[in-house]
Scaffold this motif. Structure first.
Motif, mmCIF file in Angstrom:
data_model
loop_
_atom_site.group_PDB
_atom_site.id
_atom_site.type_symbol
_atom_site.label_atom_id
_atom_site.label_comp_id
_atom_site.label_asym_id
_atom_site.label_seq_id
_atom_site.Cartn_x
_atom_site.Cartn_y
_atom_site.Cartn_z
ATOM 1 N N HIS A 295 -5.563 -18.960 32.410
ATOM 2 C CA HIS A 295 -5.960 -19.991 33.371
ATOM 3 C C HIS A 295 -5.338 -19.703 34.741
ATOM 4 O O HIS A 295 -4.156 -19.980 34.974
ATOM 5 N N PRO A 296 -6.080 -19.165 35.682
ATOM 6 C CA PRO A 296 -5.562 -18.788 37.002
ATOM 7 C C PRO A 296 -4.924 -19.943 37.773
ATOM 8 O O PRO A 296 -4.114 -19.721 38.668
ATOM 9 N N ILE A 297 -5.276 -21.190 37.409
ATOM 10 C CA ILE A 297 -4.707 -22.332 38.143
ATOM 11 C C ILE A 297 -3.214 -22.471 37.893
ATOM 12 O O ILE A 297 -2.481 -23.072 38.677
ATOM 13 N N ILE A 298 -2.703 -21.907 36.775
ATOM 14 C CA ILE A 298 -1.259 -21.965 36.479
ATOM 15 C C ILE A 298 -0.562 -20.849 37.241
ATOM 16 O O ILE A 298 -0.828 -19.668 37.013
ATOM 17 N N GLY A 299 0.331 -21.233 38.119
ATOM 18 C CA GLY A 299 1.020 -20.246 38.948
ATOM 19 C C GLY A 299 2.351 -19.795 38.399
ATOM 20 O O GLY A 299 2.727 -18.627 38.505
ATOM 21 N N ASP A 300 3.109 -20.703 37.796
ATOM 22 C CA ASP A 300 4.444 -20.356 37.303
ATOM 23 C C ASP A 300 4.787 -21.327 36.180
ATOM 24 O O ASP A 300 4.401 -22.489 36.227
ATOM 25 N N VAL A 301 5.511 -20.856 35.190
ATOM 26 C CA VAL A 301 5.897 -21.693 34.059
ATOM 27 C C VAL A 301 7.407 -21.691 33.936
ATOM 28 O O VAL A 301 8.047 -20.640 33.943
ATOM 29 N N ARG A 302 7.988 -22.899 33.836
ATOM 30 C CA ARG A 302 9.441 -23.021 33.661
ATOM 31 C C ARG A 302 9.707 -24.018 32.546
ATOM 32 O O ARG A 302 9.014 -25.016 32.418
ATOM 33 N N TYR A 303 10.735 -23.752 31.779
ATOM 34 C CA TYR A 303 11.024 -24.567 30.597
ATOM 35 C C TYR A 303 12.514 -24.854 30.552
ATOM 36 O O TYR A 303 13.330 -23.958 30.765
ATOM 37 N N GLN A 304 12.867 -26.105 30.303
ATOM 38 C CA GLN A 304 14.284 -26.439 30.232
ATOM 39 C C GLN A 304 14.491 -27.662 29.352
ATOM 40 O O GLN A 304 13.730 -28.616 29.420
ATOM 41 N N CYS A 305 15.523 -27.622 28.510
ATOM 42 C CA CYS A 305 15.890 -28.800 27.721
ATOM 43 C C CYS A 305 16.707 -29.743 28.584
ATOM 44 O O CYS A 305 17.705 -29.341 29.174
ATOM 45 N N LEU A 306 16.289 -30.982 28.679
ATOM 46 C CA LEU A 306 17.050 -31.996 29.387
ATOM 47 C C LEU A 306 17.609 -32.982 28.371
ATOM 48 O O LEU A 306 17.258 -32.953 27.201
ATOM 49 N N THR A 307 18.467 -33.864 28.833
ATOM 50 C CA THR A 307 19.181 -34.702 27.880
ATOM 51 C C THR A 307 18.975 -36.193 28.074
ATOM 52 O O THR A 307 19.675 -36.984 27.477
ATOM 53 N N TYR A 308 18.033 -36.591 28.896
ATOM 54 C CA TYR A 308 17.823 -38.026 29.067
ATOM 55 C C TYR A 308 17.319 -38.645 27.768
ATOM 56 O O TYR A 308 17.729 -39.707 27.368
ATOM 57 N N SER A 311 14.743 -34.551 24.733
ATOM 58 C CA SER A 311 13.425 -33.936 24.634
ATOM 59 C C SER A 311 13.391 -32.699 25.514
ATOM 60 O O SER A 311 14.278 -32.464 26.322
ATOM 61 N N CYS A 312 12.354 -31.907 25.349
ATOM 62 C CA CYS A 312 12.158 -30.741 26.196
ATOM 63 C C CYS A 312 11.005 -31.020 27.147
ATOM 64 O O CYS A 312 9.993 -31.590 26.764
ATOM 65 N N PHE A 313 11.174 -30.614 28.383
ATOM 66 C CA PHE A 313 10.156 -30.831 29.391
ATOM 67 C C PHE A 313 9.579 -29.490 29.817
ATOM 68 O O PHE A 313 10.302 -28.518 29.971
ATOM 69 N N LEU A 314 8.280 -29.447 30.006
ATOM 70 C CA LEU A 314 7.613 -28.244 30.467
ATOM 71 C C LEU A 314 7.159 -28.454 31.903
ATOM 72 O O LEU A 314 6.684 -29.521 32.273
ATOM 73 N N PHE A 315 7.310 -27.408 32.689
ATOM 74 C CA PHE A 315 6.888 -27.488 34.080
ATOM 75 C C PHE A 315 5.942 -26.335 34.353
ATOM 76 O O PHE A 315 6.308 -25.179 34.224
ATOM 77 N N ALA A 316 4.726 -26.636 34.702
ATOM 78 C CA ALA A 316 3.757 -25.608 35.063
ATOM 79 C C ALA A 316 3.375 -25.846 36.511
ATOM 80 O O ALA A 316 2.744 -26.843 36.846
ATOM 81 N N SER A 317 3.797 -24.951 37.376
ATOM 82 C CA SER A 317 3.451 -25.074 38.799
ATOM 83 C C SER A 317 2.017 -24.643 38.998
ATOM 84 O O SER A 317 1.622 -23.545 38.617
ATOM 85 N N VAL A 318 1.243 -25.518 39.575
ATOM 86 C CA VAL A 318 -0.182 -25.249 39.759
ATOM 87 C C VAL A 318 -0.427 -24.635 41.136
ATOM 88 O O VAL A 318 0.173 -25.044 42.130
ATOM 89 N N LYS A 319 -1.296 -23.640 41.172
ATOM 90 C CA LYS A 319 -1.650 -23.028 42.445
ATOM 91 C C LYS A 319 -2.565 -23.978 43.204
ATOM 92 O O LYS A 319 -3.663 -24.314 42.755
ATOM 93 N N LEU A 320 -2.097 -24.408 44.376
ATOM 94 C CA LEU A 320 -2.878 -25.330 45.200
ATOM 95 C C LEU A 320 -2.927 -24.821 46.633
ATOM 96 O O LEU A 320 -2.127 -23.969 47.031
#
Length: 326
Positions: A295-308, A311-320
């Motif tokens: 999917h070309p719209i996805i520019g970058d993917v970052r993954y990190q476990c947070l502690t609030y 849970s784990c949160f996924l971040f996909a930076s979209v090309k805009l």
């Protein structure tokens, strides 16, 4: 280590049955926990202050820096968030821009983001370029007669977008900050305790040759139970003690909190959670990168476990388009 982990519940229950008191009374749990925690950190970071929350830890780190350096000013990254106390809102652009604005003693450096930042992946040396932005801030501050107490940074900027700083950035920034008479504070409240997988502390991703002057810890230290910590050098702690005004925190490091802290470290080790974070993280990143190729719209993917919420949160930076970045 998971909600209501039986080992954590058992440790809290057993210590509650024996004793819980304030920190004016000596108890082995505090010393035992400090010794155990010290084994995860560089030898230089050998003095510990125990508190109840990450905000308390960051507030104390700020006090330590100012007492040690005799300076006032702080450099932070754009979009940073370091806590909810008044002192920390003042150094959190994420907050102060919607409140009273930026104080004269606060300086904001660009996030070292090689995907959307000033200097990107195709830059020949993004770490040096971003570090030079900090150097320029220091020089401009000196021209106005201001002096830097600390560079205050999350080891992996979270509110700013789960940014992974380029290798060598912290070393170069620390060089500039130390030359200016300041110190380097690494906020590990969201990313410490094995969450990055490869290392126990996120600042270690920068390399074995980098050691902060202060490390702050919060949320994960007690698996949700209120305990936090500031680790620092003997020199900084002694300068703080030299004021004659002792630091006292009524329940920071109480026997139950320290029993829980020890149990958390036991679980991390026994269940090999650091290795698990690496394995699961690599597996998830592989799948997400496959989606990026599809999917070309996805520019970058970052993954990190947070502690609030554990849970784990996924971040996909979209090309805009630039006009759509809001």
């Amino acid at each position: 280590v998971g909600h209501c982990h039986p080992d954590i519940v058992k440790a809290a229950h057993e210590q509650n049955q024996l004793l819980n008191t304030n920190s004016r009374y000596l108890h082995d749990n505090l010393v035992d926990y400090a010794e155990r925690l010290s084994k995860t950190l560089p030898e230089k970071l050998c003095l510990f202050y125990f508190l109840n929350s990450g905000s308390e830890a960051n507030d104390l780190a700020l006090r330590l820096a100012r007492q040690y350096t005799k300076h006032e000013d702080v450099i932070v990254l754009d979009h940073a968030y370091h806590g909810h106390l008044t002192s920390l809102i003042d150094i959190s652009p994420y907050k102060f821009r919607n409140l009273e604005g930026q104080k004269e003693w606060v300086h904001v450096a660009p996030v070292p983001d090689t995907y959307r930042g000033l200097y990107r992946e195709d830059h020949e040396d993004s770490a040096t370029a971003y570090a030079n932005e900090v150097k320029n801030i220091i020089e401009q501050a000196h021209k106005r007669g201001r002096k830097i107490a600390a560079f205050f940074v999350e080891s992996l900027p979270s509110v700013g977008g789960q940014i992974i700083p380029p290798a060598g950035y912290f070393q170069k920034v620390a060089e500039h900050v130390h030359k200016a008479g300041g110190i380097f504070i690494a906020d590990e409240i969201q990313v410490g305790f094995g969450r990055v997988g490869k290392h126990f502390w996120a600042f270690q991703l920068q390399g074995d040759d980098f050691i902060p002057d202060i490390v702050t810890m919060g949320k994960p230290i007690g698996n949700g139970h209120p305990i936090a910590c500031v680790a620092t050098t003997r020199e900084i702690a002694e300068a703080f003690a030299a004021t004659g005004v002792e630091y006292f925190n009524t329940f920071g490091g109480n026997p139950v909190s320290c029993a829980i802290g020890l149990a958390v470290l036991d679980v991390i080790e026994k269940e090999q959670l650091q290795a698990h974070a690496t394995e699961v993280g690599n597996f998830l990143m592989k799948l997400l990168k496959e989606q990026k190729l599809k999917h070309p719209i996805i520019g970058d993917v970052r993954y990190q476990c947070l502690t609030y919420s554990y849970s784990c949160f996924l971040f996909a930076s979209v090309k805009l388009n630039p006009t759509d970045l809001s």
